[in-house]
Design a protein around this motif. Structure first.
Motif, short mmCIF file in Angstrom:
data_model
loop_
_atom_site.label_atom_id
_atom_site.label_comp_id
_atom_site.label_asym_id
_atom_site.label_seq_id
_atom_site.Cartn_x
_atom_site.Cartn_y
_atom_site.Cartn_z
N GLU A 5 -23.86 -101.05 85.13
CA GLU A 5 -23.89 -99.70 84.56
C GLU A 5 -23.52 -98.66 85.62
OE1 GLU A 5 -27.87 -99.51 83.19
OE2 GLU A 5 -27.48 -100.58 81.32
N PHE A 6 -24.07 -98.84 86.81
CA PHE A 6 -23.77 -97.93 87.91
C PHE A 6 -22.29 -97.97 88.24
CE2 PHE A 6 -23.52 -96.92 92.49
CZ PHE A 6 -24.11 -95.66 92.48
N SER A 7 -21.74 -99.18 88.30
CA SER A 7 -20.32 -99.34 88.62
C SER A 7 -19.44 -98.71 87.55
CB SER A 7 -19.98 -100.84 88.75
OG SER A 7 -18.62 -101.03 89.00
N ALA A 8 -19.79 -98.93 86.29
CA ALA A 8 -18.98 -98.37 85.20
C ALA A 8 -18.96 -96.85 85.23
CB ALA A 8 -19.53 -98.85 83.86
N THR A 9 -20.04 -96.25 85.71
CA THR A 9 -20.13 -94.80 85.79
C THR A 9 -19.45 -94.24 87.04
OG1 THR A 9 -22.23 -94.81 84.59
CG2 THR A 9 -21.73 -92.85 85.89
N ILE A 14 -14.93 -92.46 91.79
CA ILE A 14 -14.31 -92.80 93.07
C ILE A 14 -12.79 -92.78 92.92
CG2 ILE A 14 -13.99 -94.63 94.79
CD1 ILE A 14 -16.88 -95.51 94.17
N GLU A 15 -12.29 -93.37 91.85
CA GLU A 15 -10.85 -93.41 91.61
C GLU A 15 -10.28 -91.99 91.52
OE1 GLU A 15 -8.90 -96.02 91.43
OE2 GLU A 15 -10.34 -97.66 91.32
N ASP A 16 -10.95 -91.12 90.77
CA ASP A 16 -10.49 -89.74 90.62
C ASP A 16 -10.50 -89.00 91.95
OD1 ASP A 16 -10.16 -90.18 87.92
OD2 ASP A 16 -12.01 -89.16 87.33
N LYS A 17 -11.55 -89.21 92.75
CA LYS A 17 -11.66 -88.54 94.04
C LYS A 17 -10.55 -89.01 94.99
CE LYS A 17 -14.01 -85.93 95.39
NZ LYS A 17 -13.82 -84.45 95.62
N LEU A 18 -10.33 -90.31 95.04
CA LEU A 18 -9.27 -90.85 95.90
C LEU A 18 -7.91 -90.27 95.51
CD1 LEU A 18 -10.36 -94.61 96.06
CD2 LEU A 18 -10.21 -93.06 98.02
N ALA A 19 -7.61 -90.28 94.22
CA ALA A 19 -6.31 -89.79 93.75
C ALA A 19 -6.13 -88.31 94.08
CB ALA A 19 -6.17 -90.02 92.24
N ALA A 20 -7.19 -87.53 93.85
CA ALA A 20 -7.10 -86.09 94.09
C ALA A 20 -6.93 -85.77 95.57
CB ALA A 20 -8.35 -85.40 93.54
N GLU A 21 -7.68 -86.46 96.42
CA GLU A 21 -7.60 -86.20 97.86
C GLU A 21 -6.27 -86.68 98.44
OE1 GLU A 21 -9.62 -84.52 99.74
OE2 GLU A 21 -11.26 -84.21 98.31
N LEU A 22 -5.79 -87.81 97.98
CA LEU A 22 -4.53 -88.34 98.49
C LEU A 22 -3.35 -87.44 98.13
CD1 LEU A 22 -5.10 -92.13 97.80
CD2 LEU A 22 -4.73 -91.10 100.05
N GLU A 23 -3.47 -86.74 97.00
CA GLU A 23 -2.41 -85.84 96.57
C GLU A 23 -2.14 -84.76 97.62
OE1 GLU A 23 0.59 -84.25 94.30
OE2 GLU A 23 -0.51 -86.14 93.97
N HIS A 24 -3.16 -84.43 98.40
CA HIS A 24 -3.03 -83.37 99.42
C HIS A 24 -3.10 -83.93 100.84
CE1 HIS A 24 -3.56 -80.59 96.09
NE2 HIS A 24 -4.66 -81.23 95.76
N SER A 25 -2.86 -85.22 100.99
CA SER A 25 -3.06 -85.88 102.28
C SER A 25 -1.94 -85.63 103.27
CB SER A 25 -3.23 -87.39 102.08
OG SER A 25 -2.07 -87.94 101.46
N THR A 26 -0.73 -85.40 102.78
CA THR A 26 0.42 -85.18 103.66
C THR A 26 1.52 -84.48 102.88
OG1 THR A 26 2.18 -86.26 104.96
CG2 THR A 26 1.28 -87.50 103.12
N SER A 27 2.36 -83.74 103.60
CA SER A 27 3.50 -83.07 102.97
C SER A 27 4.70 -83.99 102.85
CB SER A 27 3.88 -81.82 103.77
OG SER A 27 4.23 -82.16 105.10
N ASN A 28 4.64 -85.17 103.48
CA ASN A 28 5.75 -86.12 103.43
C ASN A 28 5.65 -86.95 102.16
OD1 ASN A 28 7.06 -88.88 103.99
ND2 ASN A 28 7.83 -87.65 105.67
N LEU A 49 -18.88 -97.89 96.62
CA LEU A 49 -19.90 -98.07 95.59
C LEU A 49 -21.24 -98.39 96.23
CD1 LEU A 49 -20.10 -98.17 92.43
CD2 LEU A 49 -19.84 -100.65 92.62
N LEU A 50 -21.23 -99.24 97.26
CA LEU A 50 -22.46 -99.60 97.96
C LEU A 50 -23.05 -98.38 98.67
CD1 LEU A 50 -24.53 -101.61 99.02
CD2 LEU A 50 -22.89 -102.27 100.81
#
Length: 224
Positions: A5-9, A14-28, A49-50
């Motif tokens: 249940e914790f993982s499903a939530t 985590i996926e959304d945060k990674l995608a959003a942060e990577l979008e601004h990670s570099t100008s290249n 997750l851990l």
């Protein structure tokens, strides 16, 4: 709450945060595309997750901790990019998709892995929920966990054993202890950092977990 249940939530967050942060990670654009391709290629997100599960076990919400917890996934992904290269495991596919060097070329894949590693430290060092001593200590411990006495050491032992007819149980333990176990141990310890700060405890973080799984003598003593 059950782990499933914790993982499903939490994993979608985590996926959304990674995608959003990577979008601004570099100008290249090329580098950003390769980094994002590798990080967002799937996986269980076990390590962040851990970290978040440990933090939640102390009664903390996870929303403000997602960025720092996800930094560990950048280290894990860089290791996979390099692990797949022809000079190492020479894998063409990972999680049902072409590996990063197959999709972008070996040169870009190597550099994408190189870029993800310092980006993880950047995310830790700029986290507003950590004190300056905590940022320094987490950065140090992540470097130890992923470096020449941790994950990288495990990879070296693993490569040396690749062409061996047999390996001993001690050798197998050494590989998994460092190649996989070091980052998982760090994930658990990182999850204790925020609640220990909030509780203003002088107890060294990680004393319940660290001695059982960590190959280093360094202790995490928080100067709060």
């Amino acid at each position: 709450m059950k782990l499933s249940e914790f993982s499903a939530t939490v994993v979608p967050q985590i996926e959304d945060k990674l995608a959003a942060e990577l979008e601004h990670s570099t100008s290249n654009q090329t580098m950003r595309d390769a980094m994002t391709y590798a990080v967002m290629a799937g996986g269980k997100r076990l390590r962040p997750l851990l970290t978040l599960a440990v933090a939640q076990s102390y009664g903390l919400g996870i929303n403000g901790l997602l960025r720092a917890a996800s930094a560990l996934e950048l280290i894990h992904t860089y290791s996979l990019i390099h692990d797949d290269l022809p000079a190492m495991d020479n894998d063409d596919m990972r999680r049902g998709k072409p590996t990063t060097h197959k999709a972008f070329g070996e040169d870009v894949a190597i550099l994408a892995g190189d870029a993800l590693q310092p980006l993880a430290y950047q995310w830790l060092a700029s986290d507003p929920l950590l004190t300056t001593p905590q940022k320094a200590e987490l950065t140090l411990q992540l470097a130890l966990a992923s470096g020449a006495d941790g994950m990288v050491a495990g990879q070296v032992i693993d490569m040396a054993a690749t062409n061996a007819a047999t390996i001993s149980l001690d050798q197998a333990k050494a590989i998994h202890y460092r190649k996989t176990g070091a980052l998982i141990a760090y994930a658990a310890i990182a999850g204790e950092s925020w609640p220990m700060r909030l509780m203003k405890s002088k107890k060294p973080c990680g004393t319940s977990v660290w001695p059982m799984v960590w190959p280093f003598k360094s202790k995490m003593t928080w100067m709060i």
